[in-house]
Design an enzyme around this catalytic site. Structure first.
Site, PDB file in Angstrom:
ATOM      1  N   ASN A   1     -10.281   0.264   1.015  1.00 24.99           N
ATOM      2  CA  ASN A   1      -8.767   0.463   0.689  1.00 24.99           C
ATOM      3  C   ASN A   1      -8.400  -0.292  -0.623  1.00 24.99           C
ATOM      4  O   ASN A   1      -8.562  -1.376  -0.841  1.00 24.99           O
ATOM      5  CB  ASN A   1      -8.134  -0.269   2.151  1.00 24.99           C
ATOM      6  CG  ASN A   1      -6.704  -0.276   1.905  1.00 24.99           C
ATOM      7  OD1 ASN A   1      -6.045  -0.034   0.841  1.00 24.99           O
ATOM      8  ND2 ASN A   1      -5.957  -0.706   3.198  1.00 24.99           N
TER       9      ASN A   1
ATOM     10  N   CYS B   1       0.817  -1.175   0.086  1.00 21.69           N
ATOM     11  CA  CYS B   1       0.046   0.011  -0.121  1.00 21.69           C
ATOM     12  C   CYS B   1       0.992   1.286  -0.099  1.00 21.69           C
ATOM     13  O   CYS B   1       0.163   2.604  -0.244  1.00 21.69           O
ATOM     14  CB  CYS B   1      -0.871   0.079   1.209  1.00 21.69           C
ATOM     15  SG  CYS B   1      -2.112  -1.272   1.034  1.00 21.69           S
TER      16      CYS B   1
ATOM     17  N   HIS C   1      -2.637   7.251   2.679  1.00 24.65           N
ATOM     18  CA  HIS C   1      -3.165   6.125   1.940  1.00 24.65           C
ATOM     19  C   HIS C   1      -4.509   5.844   2.876  1.00 24.65           C
ATOM     20  O   HIS C   1      -4.485   5.934   4.045  1.00 24.65           O
ATOM     21  CB  HIS C   1      -1.979   4.876   2.313  1.00 24.65           C
ATOM     22  CG  HIS C   1      -2.781   3.796   2.294  1.00 24.65           C
ATOM     23  ND1 HIS C   1      -3.364   3.066   1.195  1.00 24.65           N
ATOM     24  CD2 HIS C   1      -2.792   2.462   3.105  1.00 24.65           C
ATOM     25  CE1 HIS C   1      -3.913   2.051   1.438  1.00 24.65           C
ATOM     26  NE2 HIS C   1      -3.593   1.434   2.620  1.00 24.65           N
TER      27      HIS C   1
HETATM   28  N1  COA Z   1     -17.746  -8.213  11.280  1.00 23.44           N
HETATM   29  C1  COA Z   1     -17.998  -8.516  12.541  1.00 23.44           C
HETATM   30  N2  COA Z   1     -17.036  -8.817  13.588  1.00 23.44           N
HETATM   31  C2  COA Z   1     -15.773  -9.110  13.045  1.00 23.44           C
HETATM   32  C3  COA Z   1     -15.590  -8.896  11.673  1.00 23.44           C
HETATM   33  C4  COA Z   1     -16.525  -8.189  10.810  1.00 23.44           C
HETATM   34  N3  COA Z   1     -16.246  -8.050   9.480  1.00 23.44           N
HETATM   35  N4  COA Z   1     -14.224  -8.783  11.557  1.00 23.44           N
HETATM   36  C5  COA Z   1     -13.816  -9.313  12.905  1.00 23.44           C
HETATM   37  N5  COA Z   1     -14.886  -9.125  13.613  1.00 23.44           N
HETATM   38  C6  COA Z   1     -14.856  -9.526  15.120  1.00 23.44           C
HETATM   39  C7  COA Z   1     -13.623 -10.483  15.480  1.00 23.44           C
HETATM   40  O1  COA Z   1     -13.833 -11.935  15.271  1.00 23.44           O
HETATM   41  C8  COA Z   1     -13.480 -10.337  16.870  1.00 23.44           C
HETATM   42  O2  COA Z   1     -14.405 -11.181  17.665  1.00 23.44           O
HETATM   43  P1  COA Z   1     -14.049 -11.800  18.950  1.00 23.44           P
HETATM   44  O3  COA Z   1     -13.880 -10.553  19.876  1.00 23.44           O
HETATM   45  O4  COA Z   1     -15.315 -12.468  19.396  1.00 23.44           O
HETATM   46  O5  COA Z   1     -12.820 -12.602  18.855  1.00 23.44           O
HETATM   47  C9  COA Z   1     -14.088  -8.903  17.123  1.00 23.44           C
HETATM   48  O6  COA Z   1     -14.796  -8.481  15.855  1.00 23.44           O
HETATM   49  C10 COA Z   1     -12.953  -7.735  17.287  1.00 23.44           C
HETATM   50  O7  COA Z   1     -11.918  -8.047  16.302  1.00 23.44           O
HETATM   51  P2  COA Z   1     -10.616  -7.220  16.233  1.00 23.44           P
HETATM   52  O8  COA Z   1      -9.423  -7.756  15.343  1.00 23.44           O
HETATM   53  O9  COA Z   1     -10.110  -6.824  17.468  1.00 23.44           O
HETATM   54  O10 COA Z   1     -11.304  -5.622  15.822  1.00 23.44           O
HETATM   55  P3  COA Z   1     -10.737  -4.549  15.768  1.00 23.44           P
HETATM   56  O11 COA Z   1     -11.522  -3.538  16.385  1.00 23.44           O
HETATM   57  O12 COA Z   1      -9.328  -4.547  15.800  1.00 23.44           O
HETATM   58  O13 COA Z   1     -11.155  -4.171  14.143  1.00 23.44           O
HETATM   59  C11 COA Z   1      -9.870  -4.130  11.865  1.00 23.44           C
HETATM   60  C12 COA Z   1     -10.607  -5.106  12.968  1.00 23.44           C
HETATM   61  C13 COA Z   1      -9.396  -4.831  10.700  1.00 23.44           C
HETATM   62  C14 COA Z   1     -11.022  -3.033  11.360  1.00 23.44           C
HETATM   63  C15 COA Z   1      -8.659  -3.376  12.510  1.00 23.44           C
HETATM   64  O14 COA Z   1      -7.840  -4.114  13.072  1.00 23.44           O
HETATM   65  C16 COA Z   1      -7.980  -2.301  11.493  1.00 23.44           C
HETATM   66  O15 COA Z   1      -8.655  -1.424  11.001  1.00 23.44           O
HETATM   67  N6  COA Z   1      -6.711  -2.774  11.323  1.00 23.44           N
HETATM   68  C17 COA Z   1      -5.987  -2.128  10.444  1.00 23.44           C
HETATM   69  C18 COA Z   1      -6.228  -2.925   8.995  1.00 23.44           C
HETATM   70  C19 COA Z   1      -5.906  -1.761   7.924  1.00 23.44           C
HETATM   71  O16 COA Z   1      -6.247  -0.488   7.708  1.00 23.44           O
HETATM   72  N7  COA Z   1      -4.884  -2.216   7.143  1.00 23.44           N
HETATM   73  C20 COA Z   1      -4.489  -1.918   5.959  1.00 23.44           C
HETATM   74  C21 COA Z   1      -2.954  -1.218   6.301  1.00 23.44           C
HETATM   75  S1  COA Z   1      -2.367  -0.889   4.649  1.00 23.44           S
END
Ligand code: COA
Length: 369
Positions: free
Chosen positions: A302, A130, A272
């Site tokens: 994204n 990215c 980004h």
């Molecule tokens: N819908 C509902 N629940 C979801 C889900 C979805 N699409 N995806 C994950 N969950 C659940 C998980 O299974 C977890 O459940 P649990 O607590 O029962 O285990 C819960 O939601 C929390 O998961 P977590 O990964 O801690 O969520 P989060 O608040 O960190 O959000 C992201 C997840 C991916 C949105 C976040 O980590 C993020 O934005 N990361 C950066 C990703 C990014 O931008 N990457 C590109 C970089 S170039």
């Protein structure tokens, strides 16, 4: 082609064209919720994304890249048909930056160049996930500074839908497909459009945070067939989130310092488009009002290497970017990689809007509520 420079110093890369293109098919959060255990509120509050555009089956990264490239050349007033009429090539090099090339071999850029009527010019891919667009800008600026090229077409294009497992709710909600392109020409460092003061970095000790395990030489030398998970994009979202905020803020700060800019000198922060929460956290960390943060992640998700040029094209089409405005571009991606650069916006015709995915704007908080 002779390179223009008004002084003894190396020519600067000056932005003279921009465009974006996304596939017409829109996939809303509600549509994803029909097949995944997720819902619109979860997606919006965690990422700020409302919908994304997805390529149709058979549509490859080069197909998107050609569309964006053609529009960017047109925006720059350049005509590839000129080459066929016996004139000079409108650009000397085509760079495609992507994580989803059409094939592992060859690079995608030569085919894109040929389809744009630019057969014969230098053409190669840059891979920095990215962060690819900022790395691509630095590469293009280097070609121009060295006199190898007087004009470069740089295209960021990705079809993440081809590597994200459609059943993986954690990633399927985040990514969209798209392409964005800019044309850079040799010019002077103090003219509008001049790009400069880069900061680029990487930390390969965290390569496992964002990865497609199979498909490369490492995967091919492993024993047995790759699993479904190994064939698809994997990301440790929580850790990526923390790295993204820290690295982007540090890179942006380093770039401002090297240029002698204060935070308040930045009219538009164009990060980004990873996720709206990340963008806001970085803006907060820098002390930049969120309103100065250019974002279209809610409408396109994204889009990987395409995200910054798509955001630029969107903001330019809405005339949010005015000639003379000062921009800070900052990216972060797998590798890990990160990078920033500065740019003063030039006078350009507004890019053509081929679709209407571009709802937003500078960001407020409504998407996250
Ligand atoms: N819908 C509902 N629940 C979801 C889900 C979805 N699409 N995806 C994950 N969950 C659940 C998980 O299974 C977890 O459940 P649990 O607590 O029962 O285990 C819960 O939601 C929390 O998961 P977590 O990964 O801690 O969520 P989060 O608040 O960190 O959000 C992201 C997840 C991916 C949105 C976040 O980590 C993020 O934005 N990361 C950066 C990703 C990014 O931008 N990457 C590109 C970089 S170039």
């Amino acid at each position: 082609m002779p390179v223009h420079t008004s002084s003894t110093s190396a020519p600067a890369a000056v932005l003279c064209g921009v465009a974006g293109w996304v596939p017409p098919r829109v996939v809303t959060n509600d549509e994803l919720a029909e097949r995944l255990d997720t819902d619109d509120t979860w997606i919006r509050t965690r990422t700020g994304i409302r919908c994304r555009h997805i390529a149709k089956p058979g549509q490859a990264t080069s197909d998107l890249a050609v569309e964006a490239g053609r529009l960017a050349l047109r925006n720059a007033g350049l005509d590839p048909a000129e080459t066929n009429r016996g004139g000079t090539d409108p650009v000397d090099a085509v760079i495609v930056t992507t994580t989803t090339p059409d094939r592992p071999c060859p690079a995608t850029a030569p085919a894109v160049a040929a389809r744009l009527g630019l057969n014969g010019v230098a053409a190669f891919d840059v891979g920095a996930v990215c962060t690819g667009f900022v790395y691509g800008l630095a590469t293009a600026a280097g070609l121009i500074a060295s006199g190898v090229a007087a004009r470069v077409l740089l295209i960021g294009a990705d079809t993440y839908s081809t590597i994200v497992d459609p059943l993986d709710r954690a990633n399927a909600i985040i990514f969209g497909d798209g392409a964005g392109a800019v044309v850079l020409r040799a010019g002077d460092e103090d003219e509008p459009g001049a790009i400069g003061h880069f900061d680029l970095g990487s930390d390969g000790t965290h390569e496992d945070l964002i990865m497609v395990a199979a498909g490369g030489s490492r995967g091919r030398s492993a024993e047995g067939e790759p699993t479904r998970a190994e064939r698809h994009f994997a990301m440790r979202g929580n850790e990526v989130y923390r790295h993204a905020v820290t690295r982007m803020a540090a890179s942006a700060r380093a770039t401002l310092t090297s240029a002698g800019w204060k935070t308040d000198d930045v009219d538009h922060f164009v990060p980004h488009q990873a996720n709206l929460r990340i963008l806001h956290s970085v803006a907060d960390d820098l002390g930049l009002p969120r309103e100065r943060c250019v974002a279209n992640v809610d409408a396109v998700g994204n889009t990987g290497a395409a995200s910054i040029p798509l955001a630029l094209a969107d903001a330019a089409a809405r005339r949010v970017l005015r000639p003379g405005d000062r921009l800070l571009l900052t990216a972060f991606g797998g590798g890990l990689t990160w990078g920033s650069c500065l740019l003063t916006w030039p006078e350009l015709p507004p890019p053509i809007r081929t679709h209407d995915p571009f709802v937003p704007h500078h960001t407020g908080d409504d998407t996250l509520s």
